[in-house]
Scaffold this active site. Structure first.
Site, PDB file in Angstrom:
ATOM      1  N   PHE A 157      45.995  74.066  10.696  1.00 57.84           N
ATOM      2  CA  PHE A 157      46.953  73.746   9.801  1.00 57.84           C
ATOM      3  C   PHE A 157      47.463  74.959   8.761  1.00 57.84           C
ATOM      4  CE2 PHE A 157      47.344  72.713   5.052  1.00 57.84           C
ATOM      5  CZ  PHE A 157      47.499  70.972   4.921  1.00 57.84           C
ATOM      6  N   ASP A 248      46.704  83.463  10.371  1.00 58.40           N
ATOM      7  CA  ASP A 248      46.831  82.492   8.824  1.00 58.40           C
ATOM      8  C   ASP A 248      44.964  82.791   7.669  1.00 58.40           C
ATOM      9  OD1 ASP A 248      46.596  80.375   6.478  1.00 58.40           O
ATOM     10  OD2 ASP A 248      48.000  79.211   7.984  1.00 58.40           O
ATOM     11  N   LYS A 277      44.778  80.518  -2.071  1.00 54.28           N
ATOM     12  CA  LYS A 277      43.839  80.297  -1.839  1.00 54.28           C
ATOM     13  C   LYS A 277      42.732  81.122  -3.485  1.00 54.28           C
ATOM     14  CE  LYS A 277      43.145  76.262   1.026  1.00 54.28           C
ATOM     15  NZ  LYS A 277      42.532  75.284   0.147  1.00 54.28           N
TER      16      LYS A 277
END
Length: 428
Positions: A157, A248, A277
Site C-alpha cells: 500500500f 516506503d 504519519k
C-alpha cells in the site's frame, strides 16, 4: 474486503445492545461530507495521552493512534507548545523563500538517517509520488532508460493518488480508476527469485526496471515484516544493476518499529525513503529523503504549496526532538515486546481462532484463521464496545498501533480487553 466494508458490516452497540447514539448528528454530517470512508458510528471530540473521549463522554484506550500517526499520543505538551509558539510567530509562507523551520527539520532528519536531501510535502501519498517522479527522472537522465519500470509488491500500500494506487499491489484499491499509470510491475513480497526474474524479463527494448518501491514491513497488507535476507539481496541486486532501492517508511518509520527507521531493522540502506504519519505526530506533513547521488530534481520540477510550511515543520521538529530526548524508542521496544508476548499467550489460549502474531516495536498484527467465520471487523467492533480502539489490516488481521508513549499498564489493559473479546466471540 476493504476497511470501509468491514465498518459497514459491523455496527457498534452500547452495553444494552442498541446502536450507539449521541448529541452528534451523523445524518447532518453525511449530508455534506462525501462518503469516501466507511465510518464506525463513533464521534471523537478530545484526547489526552493514549486515551480519547467521544461526544457522549465515553472513554477509549486508543490503539489506533490515527492509524500509526499520533506518535506522542493526544495533546502532548511538546506539540501543544510547538503549535502555539509557531502560530503566534508564522504559520505559512511560500517556498519561494527560505523557511528556517524547514531547514532545521531537514537537518535533524539527515543527521538521524542515511539520507542527504529532503523534500517536504503533506502526506505519505505525496511523499511516494515525489519518490516515483524522482526515480523516473533519474532513470531518464542518468540510467538512460526510455521507458522505466518500477517494481512494487503484491499486498503493498503506497497511497490513494492515481500513481500511488497503481504502485499499490492490491486490485481492490484500483477498481474503477483505470486507466492506471503505466510503468509499474508487481512481484510477491519476500520473494527474491521473483525480483530477479522480473528484472531479467522486463529488460526488453526501451523498457528496463529503474527502481524497486517496497515497504520494510507491509502495514495495510497484514502487518508482514520483511525478511532480512531478502532485503539484503535486494540491496545487492540494486548495487549491481543501478536500480534504485526505495523504501516506503510512511507507516513503519519515525520510531514505530522500535528503531527510528524500519530499514535499520533490515541492515540495509535505501537510496530513497519516504516518511509521513508519525513524522508530525498527527499534524499533516510528509517527506521524501534521498541520497545525494540521486537528487536530480531541479527548480520547478516538483513542488508543494503547503509542503514544509513553518507550522508543520515546527511541530514535526518538536516530535523528533521529544522522541530523542525522552528515549521513547526504548519504550517502543519494551512495550512492543510486552504486547507481542501477551498476544502470543492469547494465541495459545484460542488456538482454533488465532493463527499468528507478528510485528516490530509498536506495529503488530494478530491474524485470525482463514477458515473460520470470525473476522477482524468482528474483533474490532467488539473491542470498541469494550473501550478499546483497534484497526483491521485486511479481513483477518487486527492491527495494534498505539501511541509510542503507551504505558505498561495500558498495554496490559488492552490485552485484558482483547482476551474478553475473544472469549465472548469464540463462545457464540
Amino acid at each position: 474486503m476493504s476497511l470501509e466494508t468491514l465498518v459497514q458490516q459491523h455496527p457498534i452497540t452500547s452495553e444494552s445492545g442498541s446502536t450507539l447514539s449521541s448529541a452528534f448528528d451523523a445524518d447532518s454530517f453525511d449530508a455534506v461530507v462525501m462518503s469516501t470512508y466507511g465510518r464506525f458510528p463513533l464521534a471523537l471530540e478530545r484526547g489526552a495521552g493514549c486515551r480519547v473521549w467521544d461526544t457522549q463522554g465515553r472513554e477509549y484506550l486508543d490503539f489506533v493512534a490515527g492509524i500509526a500517526t499520533c506518535t506522542l499520543g493526544h495533546a502532548h505538551p511538546a506539540m501543544v507548545e510547538a503549535v502555539t509558539r509557531q502560530m503566534q510567530k508564522l504559520h505559512h509562507v511560500s517556498n519561494l523563500y527560505y523557511i528556517p523551520e524547514q531547514g532545521e527539520l531537514a537537518k535533524w532528519i539527515v543527521e538521524h538517517s542515511c539520507g542527504d536531501r529532503v523534500f517536504f510535502c503533506n502526506s505519505g501519498a505525496e511523499a511516494n509520488e515525489a519518490a516515483i517522479k524522482l526515480a523516473r527522472k533519474y532513470a531518464h537522465t542518468v540510467l538512460q532508460i526510455e521507458r522505466p519500470i518500477i517494481l512494487t509488491t503484491h499486498s503493498s500500500f503506497h497511497g490513494r493518488t492515481l500513481a500511488t494506487i497503481t504502485a499499490t499491489g492490491q486490485p481492490k484499491y484500483q477498481k474503477n480508476f483505470d486507466p492506471l499509470v503505466p510503468g509499474f510491475h508487481y512481484v510477491p513480497y519476500n520473494d527474491i527469485a521473483a525480483v530477479e526474474a522480473a528484472i531479467s524479463e522486463l529488460d526488453e527494448g526501451d523498457y528496463r526496471v529503474a527502481a524497486i518501491l517496497i515497504e520494510p514491513l507491509q502495514g495495510e497488507g497484514g502487518v508482514r515484516p520483511g525478511d532480512v535476507d531478502y532485503f539484503q539481496k535486494l540491496r545487492q541486486i540494486c548495487d549491481e544493476t543501478g536500480v534504485l532501492l526505495i523504501f516506503d517508511e510512511v507507516q513503519v518509520g519515525m520510531g514505530r518499529s522500535g528503531k527510528l527507521w524500519g530499514y535499520e531493522y533490515l541492515g540495509v540502506e535505501p537510496d530513497i525513503f519516504t516518511s509521513a504519519k508519525g513524522l508530525g505526530g498527527g499534524v499533516p506533513i510528509g517527506a521524501m529523503i534521498s541520497k545525494k547521488f540521486c537528487d536530480v530534481f531541479q527548480p520547478g520540477e516538483h513542488a508543494s504549496t503547503f509542503g514544509g510550511n513553518p507550522l508543520a515543520c515546527g511541530v514535526a521538529l518538536a516530535v523528533c526532538q521529544t522522541l530523542e530526548q525522552e528515549n521513547i524508542l526504548h519504550n517502543v521496544q519494551q512495550r512492543g515486546e510486552q504486547l507481542r508476548t501477551g498476544l502470543r499467550v492469547l494465541a495459545s489460549k484460542y488456538p482454533n481462532h488465532i493463527v499468528d502474531v507478528r510485528g516490530w516495536g509498536l506495529i503488530n498484527g494478530m491474524e485470525l484463521k482463514a477458515d473460520i467465520e470470525l473476522t477482524a471487523g468482528d474483533v474490532v467492533t467488539a473491542a470498541i464496545n469494550e473501550g478499546l480502539l483497534l484497526v483491521p489490516a485486511g479481513p483477518k488481521v487486527i492491527r495494534f498501533v498505539p501511541p509510542l508513549i503507551v504505558s505498561e499498564k495500558e498495554v496490559d489493559t488492552a490485552l485484558q480487553i482483547v482476551d474478553r473479546v475473544m472469549a465472548s466471540l469464540t463462545t457464540l
